[in-house]
Design an enzyme around this catalytic site. Structure first.
Site, PDB file in Angstrom:
ATOM      1  N   GLY A   1       0.862  -1.169   0.000  1.00  0.00           N
ATOM      2  CA  GLY A   1       0.000   0.000   0.000  1.00  0.00           C
ATOM      3  C   GLY A   1       0.901   1.221   0.000  1.00  0.00           C
ATOM      4  O   GLY A   1       1.977   1.182   0.584  1.00  0.00           O
ATOM      5  N   THR A   2       0.468   2.322  -0.600  1.00  0.00           N
ATOM      6  CA  THR A   2       1.452   3.357  -0.906  1.00  0.00           C
ATOM      7  C   THR A   2       1.289   4.680  -0.169  1.00  0.00           C
ATOM      8  O   THR A   2       1.978   4.898   0.805  1.00  0.00           O
ATOM      9  CB  THR A   2       1.514   3.569  -2.414  1.00  0.00           C
ATOM     10  N   THR A   3       0.414   5.589  -0.566  1.00  0.00           N
ATOM     11  CA  THR A   3       0.445   6.932   0.009  1.00  0.00           C
ATOM     12  C   THR A   3      -0.666   7.162   1.025  1.00  0.00           C
ATOM     13  O   THR A   3      -1.843   6.965   0.727  1.00  0.00           O
ATOM     14  CB  THR A   3       0.359   7.995  -1.099  1.00  0.00           C
TER      15      THR A   3
ATOM     16  N   TYR B   1       2.841   4.059  -8.093  1.00  0.00           N
ATOM     17  CA  TYR B   1       2.382   3.079  -7.109  1.00  0.00           C
ATOM     18  C   TYR B   1       1.196   3.576  -6.280  1.00  0.00           C
ATOM     19  O   TYR B   1       0.753   2.895  -5.357  1.00  0.00           O
ATOM     20  CB  TYR B   1       3.537   2.694  -6.178  1.00  0.00           C
TER      21      TYR B   1
END
EC number: 3.4.25.1
Length: 201
Positions: free
Chosen positions: A10-12, A178
């Protein structure tokens, strides 16, 4: 969900402190290398009535910690008779991460909540804790932070904070491969935890 949850990333994630609450926001994309494995991943979780956590990193590690924290929050209520403070939850997360250095959690966490006032903490994978007014974590954090630093103001209202958090995640979506698939948004106020409708565009 396709792919192994332990390998998907999972990214931001973004956190913003407002006059009357805390906002946590995150994108909804999970990736495995350069492949998008899910477009509907939850990265913000309720821990108790006034406590929430957002995670950027390995999805499996994030979900494992969330399960542990929910159990600890219930146990704390049973023993003490009230909800733990935001700082207490941040300290608990820090202790868990610090104690797992030999088998670490590959994630960066944001803790948001409301006790006597709104509070926001950032906790890195080694357990380092800082209290913040605004913060971003994950692969798109530099793009989100640039927008937060330019637009954040102390004492902003909740609606302003929600708008700012969404715009910060969207800034990461535009520039980071991403990060994507819309924005999950949560507000924690004196009244409790509230999940808003996802922003899909």
């Amino acid at each position: 969900m396709n792919g192994s949850p332990s390998a998907m990333k999972g990214t931001t994630t973004v956190g913003v402190v407002c006059r009357d609450g805390v906002v946590l926001a995150a994108d909804r994309r999970a990736t495995l290398g350069n492949m998008v494995t899910s477009k509907e991943v939850t990265k913000v979780f309720q821990i108790d009535d006034h406590l929430a956590i957002a995670g950027a990193g390995l999805v499996g590690d994030i979900l494992s910690l969330v399960r542990l924290l929910r159990a600890e929050a219930k146990l704390y209520r049973a023993k003490v008779g009230r909800e733990m403070s935001v700082k207490a939850l941040a300290t608990l997360v820090s202790n868990v991460l610090h104690g797992s250095r030999h088998l670490p959690y590959f994630a960066w966490f944001l803790i948001g909540g409301y006790d006597v006032k709104p509070r926001l903490y950032s906790i890195d994978a080694a357990g380092g804790v800082t209290e913040e007014r605004f913060i971003a974590a994950g692969s798109g954090m530099e793009f989100a932070l640039a927008l937060l630093e330019e637009n954040f103001s102390d004492g902003m209202g909740l609606d302003e904070g929600i708008d700012l958090a969404v715009r910060a995640v969207k800034a990461a979506i535009r520039r980071d491969v991403y990060t994507g698939e819309g924005v999950t948004v949560v507000a924690i106020t004196k009244e409790g935890y509230r999940e808003l409708e996802p922003v899909l565009k």
